[in-house]
Design an enzyme around this catalytic site. Structure first.
Site, PDB file in Angstrom:
ATOM      1  N   ALA A  85       0.839  -1.343  -0.020  1.00 47.43           N
ATOM      2  CA  ALA A  85      -0.126  -0.056   0.049  1.00 47.43           C
ATOM      3  C   ALA A  85       0.915   1.169   0.115  1.00 47.43           C
ATOM      4  O   ALA A  85       0.283   2.375   0.015  1.00 47.43           O
ATOM      5  CB  ALA A  85      -0.860   0.145   1.140  1.00 47.43           C
ATOM      6  N   ARG A  88       8.012  -0.686   3.577  1.00 44.85           N
ATOM      7  CA  ARG A  88       8.347   0.807   3.882  1.00 44.85           C
ATOM      8  C   ARG A  88       7.420   1.565   4.839  1.00 44.85           C
ATOM      9  O   ARG A  88       6.463   2.289   4.094  1.00 44.85           O
ATOM     10  CB  ARG A  88       8.398   1.711   2.570  1.00 44.85           C
ATOM     11  CG  ARG A  88       9.548   0.700   1.601  1.00 44.85           C
ATOM     12  CD  ARG A  88       9.769   1.523   0.340  1.00 44.85           C
ATOM     13  NE  ARG A  88       8.290   1.394  -0.616  1.00 44.85           N
ATOM     14  CZ  ARG A  88       8.568   1.934  -2.005  1.00 44.85           C
ATOM     15  NH1 ARG A  88       9.513   2.425  -2.438  1.00 44.85           N
ATOM     16  NH2 ARG A  88       7.265   1.576  -2.581  1.00 44.85           N
ATOM     17  N   VAL A 101       5.322  -9.286   3.026  1.00 46.14           N
ATOM     18  CA  VAL A 101       4.599 -10.624   2.932  1.00 46.14           C
ATOM     19  C   VAL A 101       5.139 -11.845   2.517  1.00 46.14           C
ATOM     20  O   VAL A 101       4.839 -13.014   2.690  1.00 46.14           O
ATOM     21  CB  VAL A 101       3.507 -10.330   1.805  1.00 46.14           C
ATOM     22  CG1 VAL A 101       2.731  -9.284   2.244  1.00 46.14           C
ATOM     23  CG2 VAL A 101       4.200 -10.296   0.300  1.00 46.14           C
ATOM     24  N   SER A 118      -2.312  -9.881 -13.722  1.00 45.84           N
ATOM     25  CA  SER A 118      -1.654  -9.418 -14.713  1.00 45.84           C
ATOM     26  C   SER A 118      -1.812  -9.811 -16.061  1.00 45.84           C
ATOM     27  O   SER A 118      -2.374 -11.000 -15.951  1.00 45.84           O
ATOM     28  CB  SER A 118      -0.007  -9.240 -14.560  1.00 45.84           C
ATOM     29  OG  SER A 118       0.448  -8.708 -15.761  1.00 45.84           O
ATOM     30  N   TYR A 149       8.255 -14.296 -14.187  1.00 47.35           N
ATOM     31  CA  TYR A 149       7.140 -13.468 -13.771  1.00 47.35           C
ATOM     32  C   TYR A 149       5.874 -13.825 -14.365  1.00 47.35           C
ATOM     33  O   TYR A 149       4.791 -13.919 -13.654  1.00 47.35           O
ATOM     34  CB  TYR A 149       7.557 -11.993 -14.240  1.00 47.35           C
ATOM     35  CG  TYR A 149       6.327 -11.090 -13.869  1.00 47.35           C
ATOM     36  CD1 TYR A 149       6.206 -10.633 -12.557  1.00 47.35           C
ATOM     37  CD2 TYR A 149       5.782 -10.384 -15.140  1.00 47.35           C
ATOM     38  CE1 TYR A 149       5.139  -9.614 -12.205  1.00 47.35           C
ATOM     39  CE2 TYR A 149       4.733  -9.685 -14.695  1.00 47.35           C
ATOM     40  CZ  TYR A 149       4.267  -9.233 -13.481  1.00 47.35           C
ATOM     41  OH  TYR A 149       3.192  -8.221 -13.005  1.00 47.35           O
ATOM     42  N   GLY A 166      -2.820  -4.683 -17.825  1.00 47.95           N
ATOM     43  CA  GLY A 166      -1.628  -4.384 -18.893  1.00 47.95           C
ATOM     44  C   GLY A 166      -0.770  -3.447 -18.146  1.00 47.95           C
ATOM     45  O   GLY A 166      -0.420  -3.314 -16.979  1.00 47.95           O
TER      46      GLY A 166
END
Length: 256
Positions: free
Chosen positions: A10, A35, A60, A139, A152, A183
């Protein structure tokens, strides 16, 4: 919106945009990212009371940390209504025979195992309460493999399969499952992929109009706010300038 939303990753990009959209609707936010400083900056941009946001510094990939973070939520934050599994990344664009092993570890541990760790710790409560919504950020790479995308693309294909499997496993409950599969979106994605090479990252989006994090957050919010009997299983969205994982228009048709 009287609901509690947990958003991973987030601190920037799509995750930060989701925080904005849900905050504007009056939701209570659990924002998680590695972060903490960036998370605090996100909160500063939101018109939200301190009592309506709970921050978690979380990687995570760390299963024990995920378990601890979810199990130690204050009681008033423990009934999560919507989980947005946004944390994810790409590393490198190398041929498999030339790729870096650590890049593989980062992608598999974050995109697949991290998503599973968070989901596994949040989902039982949803099932027990017989309500909830898991929204996974996939994705186009999970649908179409492209050169150099090998691992990936495999991780995003895994997200697609996990989302489909969840829908099957949750039949008979009122828990919803959605996969939002974009995309090209202009975020830190390419900068992370190319290990901080800003010049190379900028070239990915040159000559075309990519999607923005707000575009994706808008779709996620739409999926989350349908009537309880409606489940949007999957959304694939791309910029008008993109026709497939590799075919884009940069003032002329070419492979990027």
């Amino acid at each position: 919106m009287n609901q509690i939303i947990l958003i991973t990753g987030a601190s920037s990009g799509i995750g930060a945009a989701c925080a904005k959209y849900f905050a504007q609707a009056g939701a209570k936010l659990i924002l998680a990212a590695r972060r903490m400083g960036k998370l605090q900056q996100v909160v500063e941009t939101l018109n939200i009371q301190a009592s309506d946001v709970h921050l978690i510094q979380l990687d995570v990939r760390d299963r024990i940390a995920v378990e601890s973070a979810i199990s130690h939520l204050p009681p008033e934050w423990s009934h999560i209504d919507i989980l947005v599994n946004n944390a994810g990344l790409s590393r490198g664009l190398d041929k498999l025979q030339e790729a870096d092993f650590q890049d593989w570890e980062d992608m598999i541990d974050t995109n697949v195992k991290g998503l599973l760790y968070v989901t596994r710790n949040v989902l039982p409560g949803m099932v027990q309460r017989n309500k909830g919504h898991i929204i996974n950020i996939g994705s186009i790479a999970g649908h179409q493999t492209y050169p150099g995308g090998n691992v990936y693309c495999a991780t995003k294909a895994a997200v697609k399969s996990i989302s489909e499997g969840l829908k099957l496993d949750l039949i008979g409950t009122q828990v919803r499952v959605t996969s939002v599969d974009p995309g090209m979106v202009e975020t830190e994605f390419s900068n992370v992929r190319f290990h901080g090479d800003n010049q190379r990252a900028d070239k990915v989006y040159q000559g075309l109009t990519p999607l923005t994090p707000d575009d994706i957050a808008d779709v996620i919010f739409f999926c989350a706010t349908r009537p309880p009997h409606v489940n949007i299983n999957e959304v694939i969205l791309m910029p008008v300038d993109q026709a497939s994982a590799t075919l884009v228009n940069r003032n002329r048709i070419q492979i990027y």
